[in-house]
Each structure stands twice: as C-alpha cells, then as structure tokens.
Design an enzyme around this catalytic site. Structure first.
Site, mmCIF file in Angstrom:
data_model
loop_
_atom_site.group_PDB
_atom_site.id
_atom_site.type_symbol
_atom_site.label_atom_id
_atom_site.label_comp_id
_atom_site.label_asym_id
_atom_site.label_seq_id
_atom_site.Cartn_x
_atom_site.Cartn_y
_atom_site.Cartn_z
ATOM 1 N N GLU A 74 0.660 -1.157 -0.037
ATOM 2 C CA GLU A 74 0.031 0.151 0.145
ATOM 3 C C GLU A 74 0.878 1.222 0.009
ATOM 4 O O GLU A 74 0.669 2.212 -0.854
ATOM 5 C CB GLU A 74 -0.933 -0.120 1.290
ATOM 6 N N HIS A 77 2.670 2.117 -3.111
ATOM 7 C CA HIS A 77 1.629 2.594 -4.219
ATOM 8 C C HIS A 77 1.289 3.956 -3.957
ATOM 9 O O HIS A 77 1.634 4.919 -4.841
ATOM 10 C CB HIS A 77 0.229 1.801 -4.256
#
Length: 337
Positions: A74, A77
């Site tokens: 996460e 990203h």
C-alpha cells in the site's frame, strides 16, 4: 516546444501506467487496508517495525494488527502516486511559465489540459483517502480506479498533443471520428464494470466458460442490491448471486465492447488511406484480442493474481490505444480533443 517539457510528459505517462498497475496489484493482493490511515501508515511515513513504533501502533490502533507485506504494498503505491502528483504539478507550473514567456511563441502548450490534470489529481487524492477511511466502500474504490485511468489517458493525450502528427491531411468527413468516440465510450463502460467487479470481489463468483457455472443464480433484480451501510467492505459484502450477476454482466458487455470495436475499427481501416491511422487500428485490434484471450485464460486458471494484474494493465493499454486512434482521427479532420 521545449524538448525537456516533452520528456517530462513522457515520464509522467510512464509513471502513471506504473501507478495504475500498482493500484491494481494493491487491490488484487487485498492490501487496500494494509495501512488503516492516510496518508501515512499507522501514523508513520513508512511501515512501522521497531518496538517503539509498534507500541505507538498498539496505543493508537488497539484493534489493528500490522501486516508488513500488505502495508508495504500500500505504501509503495502511495509513494509512486505522490511522485506522479508532484510531476503533474511541475507540468502545470511549466505550462504557466511557457505561456507567460512571449518570446517562446509556444501557443501549443496545453495549459487548460494541465489545469484539468491538476484538478483530477487533487480529486484522486481525496478518493485515495476515502478508499481507506471508508474501508473500501465499493463506489469509492471504483471511482478511484476510474480516476487513475482518467489521469493516465489525459497524460497520454497531452503527450499526443505536443507531438502533433505532421503527415495527416485534413478530411471533410467526421463520421469516423464520431464512431471512434462511440467505441471509446463503450470501452469506458466496460472498464467501469470491471472496476465494479473488483470493488465487490466478484471475480471468483462466476467460474466456468463461456457462462458461469451457476448461471441459474443470475438475476437482474439482484444487481440492484447495492453495497451500503456496512462498517467494512473488505472481501465484499454482497450476496453470492449478486456478485455472480455483476461478473456475468461484465462478461456480456465485454462481448458488446469487442464487437463494437471490431466493427468500428474495420470500418475505419477499410475507408482510410492514411497508414498511421491504419496502424493505429491494427494496434487496437492486437490489444483487444490479447485482452480477450487473457480474460478467458484467467477464468480457466481460476483467477491467478499475476494474470489478473496483466488483465488490468491490458485494459489500460486498450484504453490508450483507443484514445490514440480518436486523436489521430481528430487530427485528420483538423480538430483537437
């Protein structure tokens, strides 16, 4: 136009494709809530792993359990998405400066295009925050996916605009351009349906080819069973038959999309004499057939992660190839998009 500016746009296009791919991988690996807060991770700029950091996590997030792998997926990203946002800000600043520099005579600098990208990036950032704070609410997740595709398409369109083709003569008939725009709209609907499948974790609920194994459970009425009113939407909250129906509609519209693109592309290919436009049509066909093959292979192999990721990336490439075809047809008739 300044060569460095063109290279910056190209770099932003490449980074945007990477961000879209990382976003797809984050969804597919179920890492969307790897960090339950935003923009950091459990209050830190990196994934906490030291004892004192984990003590802070235990105090501020008493019901959370740090999963380093998902959290890093996460956060990586987010890092790349932040870098993309910064590059778009730079593009906007450069566009303002070049427009103000009267001696540069750069009338082709896409200032309004840059401003639109800035607005999209700000809205995409808000969607990214809501994706986490609203615990993967499917409407927000689908909007976040479409926002990423929109930013990627706008950046590629900007790159095409600053590389105006010089060997395309004007044409009097605009019907081919309008047909290509219609096909593009059909494709965007298909991408949105794919996003809805992903947001509701509906992919595995429709196994079997060419129709779902449990197709008798399909119902139009179940499609109106919307995912609302839950505290957490991770792994999906809709009934089995609703998710099966969502996936099957995605498959049906895929056939509509493929037939539409093939018909429009063939019509354009036969009528056009411009080799650049013919090549653009062939590229669209190649990406389309690769995407259809991947879709069938994914179902046959029971939705392996990497193939499903390639399916998402191929959807982005199909969108970009259609945008390029529309742009070339617009340039051929002397218009701009």
């Amino acid at each position: 136009m300044n060569k460095g500016y063109k290279l910056l746009i190209l770099a932003a296009c490449t980074l945007a494709l990477l961000v879209v791919s990382l976003g797809a991988y984050t969804r597919l690996s179920n890492a969307g809530l790897g960090c339950p807060d935003w923009p950091g991770c459990y209050g830190f700029l990196t994934v906490p792993n030291e004892s004192h950091e984990l003590s802070v996590v235990e105090k501020n997030f008493p019901n959370a359990q740090v999963e380093p792998k998902k959290a890093w997926i996460e956060m990586i990203h987010r890092y790349f998405a932040s870098l993309l946002g910064l590059m778009i800000v730079v593009l906007c600043v450069v566009a303002f400066r070049q427009r103000r520099n009267m001696s540069s005579n750069d009338a082709a600098v896409p200032l309004k295009h840059s401003l639109l990208l800035m607005v999209m990036v700000l809205f995409q950032g808000m969607l990214g925050m809501w994706t986490v704070t609203m615990n993967l609410q499917p409407f927000v997740v689908m909007g976040h996916l479409l926002g990423g595709f929109t930013i990627l398409a706008l950046l590629v369109l900007m790159y095409l605009r600053v590389h105006q083709p010089s060997n395309i003569a004007a044409a009097a008939n605009s019907s081919h351009f309008l047909l290509s725009i219609g096909a593009l709209i059909v494709l965007v609907i298909q991408i949105a349906l794919g996003g809805w499948v992903a947001a509701n974790y509906a992919a595995p609920h429709c196994s079997g080819l060419p129709v779902c194994s449990n197709i008798e459970l399909f119902s139009i009425e179940s499609l109106f069973h919307l995912p609302v009113g839950q505290s957490n939407y991770e792994f999906g909250v809709l009934p089995f038959e609703t998710r099966l129906s969502i996936h099957f509609i995605h498959r049906l519209w895929a056939m509509v999309t493929a037939l539409t693109i093939v018909w429009v592309g063939w019509k354009i290919y036969r009528a056009q004499s411009c080799s650049k436009i013919k090549s653009a049509v062939i590229l669209v066909f190649c990406v389309l057939f690769a995407q259809l093959f991947l879709g069938g292979l994914i179902v046959h192999l029971q939705f392996p992660l990497l193939l499903t990721l390639f399916h998402n990336v191929m959807a982005a490439l199909l969108l970009l190839s259609m945008v390029r075809l529309c742009f070339l047809l617009a340039a051929k008739q002397g218009a701009t998009i």
